[in-house]
Scaffold this motif. Structure first.
Motif, PDB file in Angstrom:
ATOM      1  N   ILE A 183       0.857  -1.283  -0.032  1.00 14.65           N
ATOM      2  CA  ILE A 183      -0.008   0.151   0.015  1.00 14.65           C
ATOM      3  C   ILE A 183       0.838   1.337  -0.030  1.00 14.65           C
ATOM      4  O   ILE A 183       0.648   2.081  -0.771  1.00 14.65           O
ATOM      5  N   ILE A 184       2.104   1.277   0.873  1.00 13.97           N
ATOM      6  CA  ILE A 184       2.824   2.481   0.918  1.00 13.97           C
ATOM      7  C   ILE A 184       3.270   2.484  -0.565  1.00 13.97           C
ATOM      8  O   ILE A 184       3.493   3.745  -0.958  1.00 13.97           O
ATOM      9  N   VAL A 185       3.719   1.604  -1.285  1.00 10.52           N
ATOM     10  CA  VAL A 185       4.532   1.912  -2.458  1.00 10.52           C
ATOM     11  C   VAL A 185       3.554   2.278  -3.467  1.00 10.52           C
ATOM     12  O   VAL A 185       3.695   3.165  -4.490  1.00 10.52           O
ATOM     13  N   LEU A 186       2.139   1.589  -3.474  1.00  7.65           N
ATOM     14  CA  LEU A 186       1.257   2.113  -4.625  1.00  7.65           C
ATOM     15  C   LEU A 186       0.642   3.278  -4.461  1.00  7.65           C
ATOM     16  O   LEU A 186       0.123   3.943  -5.330  1.00  7.65           O
ATOM     17  N   TYR A 187       0.642   3.690  -3.197  1.00 11.17           N
ATOM     18  CA  TYR A 187      -0.333   5.076  -2.811  1.00 11.17           C
ATOM     19  C   TYR A 187       0.135   6.013  -3.810  1.00 11.17           C
ATOM     20  O   TYR A 187      -0.711   6.857  -4.401  1.00 11.17           O
ATOM     21  N   PRO A 188       1.339   6.641  -3.957  1.00 10.90           N
ATOM     22  CA  PRO A 188       1.763   7.683  -4.603  1.00 10.90           C
ATOM     23  C   PRO A 188       1.250   7.539  -6.175  1.00 10.90           C
ATOM     24  O   PRO A 188       0.998   8.441  -6.865  1.00 10.90           O
ATOM     25  N   PHE A 189       1.475   6.108  -6.678  1.00  7.43           N
ATOM     26  CA  PHE A 189       1.009   5.787  -8.089  1.00  7.43           C
ATOM     27  C   PHE A 189      -0.588   6.165  -8.194  1.00  7.43           C
ATOM     28  O   PHE A 189      -0.885   6.753  -9.188  1.00  7.43           O
ATOM     29  N   PHE A 190      -1.237   5.577  -7.317  1.00 12.31           N
ATOM     30  CA  PHE A 190      -2.555   5.571  -7.459  1.00 12.31           C
ATOM     31  C   PHE A 190      -3.269   7.331  -7.158  1.00 12.31           C
ATOM     32  O   PHE A 190      -3.987   7.888  -7.723  1.00 12.31           O
ATOM     33  N   SER A 191      -2.424   7.689  -6.511  1.00 12.42           N
ATOM     34  CA  SER A 191      -2.563   9.278  -5.968  1.00 12.42           C
ATOM     35  C   SER A 191      -2.383  10.180  -7.373  1.00 12.42           C
ATOM     36  O   SER A 191      -3.515  10.932  -7.624  1.00 12.42           O
ATOM     37  N   ILE A 192      -1.281   9.613  -8.028  1.00 13.34           N
ATOM     38  CA  ILE A 192      -1.466  10.829  -9.289  1.00 13.34           C
ATOM     39  C   ILE A 192      -2.117  10.096 -10.309  1.00 13.34           C
ATOM     40  O   ILE A 192      -2.828  10.834 -11.256  1.00 13.34           O
ATOM     41  N   LEU A 193      -2.372   8.990 -10.296  1.00 15.67           N
ATOM     42  CA  LEU A 193      -3.327   8.140 -11.371  1.00 15.67           C
ATOM     43  C   LEU A 193      -4.729   8.972 -11.225  1.00 15.67           C
ATOM     44  O   LEU A 193      -5.344   9.393 -12.147  1.00 15.67           O
ATOM     45  N   PHE A 194      -5.262   8.976 -10.076  1.00 15.21           N
ATOM     46  CA  PHE A 194      -6.624   9.715  -9.931  1.00 15.21           C
ATOM     47  C   PHE A 194      -6.535  11.058 -10.061  1.00 15.21           C
ATOM     48  O   PHE A 194      -7.511  11.523 -10.783  1.00 15.21           O
ATOM     49  N   LEU A 195      -5.479  11.617  -9.659  1.00 14.70           N
ATOM     50  CA  LEU A 195      -5.192  13.062 -10.013  1.00 14.70           C
ATOM     51  C   LEU A 195      -5.300  13.543 -11.651  1.00 14.70           C
ATOM     52  O   LEU A 195      -6.022  14.208 -12.256  1.00 14.70           O
ATOM     53  N   ALA A 196      -4.559  12.548 -12.269  1.00 14.98           N
ATOM     54  CA  ALA A 196      -4.633  12.489 -13.743  1.00 14.98           C
ATOM     55  C   ALA A 196      -6.038  12.377 -14.327  1.00 14.98           C
ATOM     56  O   ALA A 196      -6.560  12.949 -15.312  1.00 14.98           O
ATOM     57  N   LEU A 197      -6.792  11.522 -13.766  1.00 10.88           N
ATOM     58  CA  LEU A 197      -8.126  11.016 -14.321  1.00 10.88           C
ATOM     59  C   LEU A 197      -9.355  11.931 -14.005  1.00 10.88           C
ATOM     60  O   LEU A 197     -10.269  11.712 -14.211  1.00 10.88           O
ATOM     61  N   SER A 198      -9.023  12.946 -13.235  1.00 10.90           N
ATOM     62  CA  SER A 198      -9.912  13.753 -12.633  1.00 10.90           C
ATOM     63  C   SER A 198     -10.563  14.845 -13.607  1.00 10.90           C
ATOM     64  O   SER A 198      -9.906  14.958 -14.633  1.00 10.90           O
ATOM     65  N   GLU A 199     -11.613  15.448 -13.288  1.00  9.89           N
ATOM     66  CA  GLU A 199     -12.186  16.244 -14.406  1.00  9.89           C
ATOM     67  C   GLU A 199     -11.295  17.603 -14.429  1.00  9.89           C
ATOM     68  O   GLU A 199     -11.093  17.860 -13.379  1.00  9.89           O
ATOM     69  N   PRO A 200     -11.038  17.765 -15.659  1.00 12.77           N
ATOM     70  CA  PRO A 200     -10.237  18.824 -15.940  1.00 12.77           C
ATOM     71  C   PRO A 200     -10.619  20.043 -15.176  1.00 12.77           C
ATOM     72  O   PRO A 200     -11.930  20.559 -15.153  1.00 12.77           O
ATOM     73  N   GLY A 201      -9.849  20.763 -14.551  1.00 15.01           N
ATOM     74  CA  GLY A 201     -10.337  22.262 -13.831  1.00 15.01           C
ATOM     75  C   GLY A 201     -10.766  22.034 -12.395  1.00 15.01           C
ATOM     76  O   GLY A 201     -10.728  22.935 -11.698  1.00 15.01           O
ATOM     77  N   LYS A 202     -11.257  21.063 -12.056  1.00 12.99           N
ATOM     78  CA  LYS A 202     -11.537  20.677 -10.825  1.00 12.99           C
ATOM     79  C   LYS A 202     -10.666  20.216  -9.897  1.00 12.99           C
ATOM     80  O   LYS A 202     -10.060  19.121 -10.250  1.00 12.99           O
ATOM     81  N   ARG A 203     -10.666  20.842  -8.781  1.00 12.10           N
ATOM     82  CA  ARG A 203      -9.348  20.473  -7.943  1.00 12.10           C
ATOM     83  C   ARG A 203      -9.955  19.348  -7.107  1.00 12.10           C
ATOM     84  O   ARG A 203     -11.027  19.408  -6.528  1.00 12.10           O
ATOM     85  N   ILE A 204      -9.276  18.311  -7.137  1.00 16.76           N
ATOM     86  CA  ILE A 204      -9.495  17.258  -6.101  1.00 16.76           C
ATOM     87  C   ILE A 204      -8.447  17.451  -5.073  1.00 16.76           C
ATOM     88  O   ILE A 204      -7.380  17.956  -5.125  1.00 16.76           O
TER      89      ILE A 204
END
Lengths: 275, 296
Positions: A20-41
């Motif tokens: 989980i510690i290893v994967l967290y940063p990956f999923f964190s930027i993956l979610f960020l990248a897949l987020s709605e443009p212009g909307k802050r998550i």
């Protein structure tokens, strides 16, 4: 029995937590990248939907089609020439009797430990003197030199594991040295050469400092260099687009890793131990 | 060893053997060895990259050693060794010690995940962590969520926290590697050794220090050399996360070399710092190898 079970639960919990510690940063930027443009998550919420707009924007604005292409050119140049030269040299080191082998080996050892951060200045002025900055050569040639020590050490160890009887039989039948190498030894070496290819691909792909100092033209940037300009540029201050760009750059190595993970791991773990 | 050779010299040296090593050595000499020698020479000069080089002897070295910013950058590197090397190795040893005889199902998957940070560009890793540490990033949102708004801050912009928080990225990159390396090492230790320790009435702790640790010596040396050199070099991660800042609070020698050579046009000074860094790394690697040398 109970004791064994408890041990297993502890082991699984440790590995799970580590994963989980290893994967967290990956999923964190993956979610960020897949987020709605212009909307802050906020980074602590799962996105409401999947949007690929950031990936498209990063690709077009960051010049990543160029960057990925340049990186592939450099990787192909470095990997093929390094494997060719290192196989010949490792063969000679391990299987042929060479006068003065120890000092030559010691010379290579320097290259294995040398921090190349300290020699890039000199490389830059040499390349500049020959008008080679801003060309593929400025990235390919030094990277070959830097890759050769590890490659020779790695290949020499696998030449060592091939029994001598194989080549002796061929020698008795009158085969020359080059024939023994290409017809008898190299076929035995395919797994080792493949692992080395994977490692060289990864190291060359991820190389950054050489590109940073040798390349000034935007068109000649490698993928990691394009990413660093993109991430540093205030105009593209949107972290979601930067995250998408980072994923573009990581993707080729990631895909390779998914299929060849055993080679990556055994290459780096045993390669390191062998040294 | 020499029985493994195909060709032995008959009466005199067979020079054609050298043809095999020639291509590799041409690349190595031109692009690694010559630049090193050239850097060494430049380190005794004053040079802005354009005009004539001026021989100044040891002046660049004495100036660098007297420069507080440079000595503190070396100190930062040693602090980073704690995060890149010491922490992951301790963690890896602890976990390997716990896993002596446990066979875990799905180990291949865990291994693949734990190894992941090793394969990625440090630029990508740095960007992911820049986001985690960002003022409105996951770390601060998490702290806010637990009502710790006072603690949250721009971690990489802080004079006090930026260095340890960059260090923690190094710990994150390295801990999977040391775990995998040590677990693989532990599995190679013959189980008779543990049985013998059991018979002698050794507890878990004495088992760890008397059997596990001595038998992992080879792996520990590898992990030390690998992580310490990375901590001392470390250019990519610093460049993308902090650039050495705020102020010079995360400045390290490789970043100084880059700034001096390519932004301040002090090529002589940058070269002498490069030689100092090379010397430091060679000394530490030799020390590690000497300390852990087999005493047989």
């Amino acid at each position: 029995m109970n004791y064994k079970n408890r041990e297993k639960i502890i082991a699984h919990s440790i590995f799970l937590l580590g994963s989980i510690i290893v994967l967290y940063p990956f999923f964190s930027i993956l979610f960020l990248a897949l987020s709605e443009p212009g909307k802050r998550i906020s980074g602590f919420t799962v996105p409401s939907g999947i949007y690929f707009d950031n990936f498209i924007k990063a690709w077009t604005d960051g010049g990543f089609s160029n960057g990925l292409f340049n990186s592939f050119v450099v990787v192909i140049g470095v990997v093929s020439i390094t494997i060719f030269c290192s196989t010949l040299a490792a063969y000679a080191f391990e299987k042929l009797d060479i006068f003065g082998i120890t000092p030559l080996f010691a010379l290579l050892l320097i290259g294995l430990v040398l921090p190349y951060e300290s020699i890039v200045i000199s490389l830059y002025y040499t390349m500049k003197a020959y008008n080679l900055t801003n060309t593929y050569w400025a990235l390919i040639l030094p990277q070959i030199g830097l890759s050769i020590p590890f490659s020779i050490f790695w290949l020499r160890a696998s030449f060592k594991s091939i029994p001598i009887s194989l080549s002796e039989a061929a020698m008795i039948e009158g085969a020359g040295r080059l024939t023994i190498l290409t017809k008898i030894l190299i076929p035995q070496m395919i797994p080792a050469i493949l692992t080395l290819t994977v490692l060289l691909f990864m190291w060359t792909w991820n190389e950054f400092l050489l590109a940073l100092i040798m390349i000034q033209d935007a068109d000649m940037r490698t993928a990691p260099l394009a990413l660093s300009y993109f991430a540093g540029n205030k105009r593209y201050g949107d972290p979601a687009i930067t995250a998408a760009a980072a994923i573009w750059v990581a993707l080729p190595v990631l895909i390779m890793y998914i299929f060849l993970q055993r080679r990556f791991i055994s290459g780096m773990v045993t390669g390191a131990v062998k040294e | 060893m020499s029985t493994n050779k195909i060709y032995r010299p008959q009466t005199n040296i067979d020079y054609s053997s050298y043809l095999y090593i020639l291509p590799a050595f041409i690349f190595y000499l031109i692009f690694v060895f010559f630049p090193l020698a050239d850097t060494f020479y430049n380190s005794f000069t004053e040079w802005n990259g354009i005009s004539e080089k001026k021989w100044v002897g040891l002046e660049q070295y004495t100036k660098n050693l007297a420069n507080k910013k440079i000595t503190s950058s070396i100190k930062h590197s040693f602090i980073l060794i704690i995060f890149y090397s010491f922490l992951p190795i301790m963690l890896g040893l602890l976990i390997a010690g716990l896993m002596i005889r446990v066979k875990v199902r799905g180990m291949a998957t865990y291994r693949a995940i734990l190894f992941l940070p090793q394969i990625l560009s440090m630029i990508v890793v740095g960007i992911a962590w820049r986001w985690i540490y960002a003022p409105k990033g996951p770390l601060n949102s998490g702290l806010d969520f637990f009502g710790l708004e006072e603690v949250s801050r721009a971690w990489l912009g802080s004079f006090d926290y930026s260095l340890p928080f960059v260090g923690l990225i190094g710990t994150w990159v390295m801990f999977g590697f040391t775990m995998i390396l040590f677990i693989a090492g532990v599995q190679k230790i013959p189980s008779e050794l543990y049985d013998a320790a059991k018979v002698d009435g050794a507890g878990a702790i004495s088992e760890f220090f008397n059997v596990t640790l001595p038998n992992l010596k080879g792996e520990i040396v590898v992990a030390l050399v690998f992580t310490v050199t990375l901590a001392l070099r470390n250019f990519d991660l610093i460049y993308i996360t902090t650039g050495g800042g705020p102020g010079t609070s995360t400045m390290i020698p490789s970043m100084f070399i880059y700034k001096k050579a390519f932004q301040m046009n002090q090529v002589g000074s940058a070269s002498s710092l490069g030689i100092m860094l090379t010397f430091l790394i060679f000394t530490l690697v030799s020390l590690i190898l000497i300390i852990f040398r087999d005493k047989k």
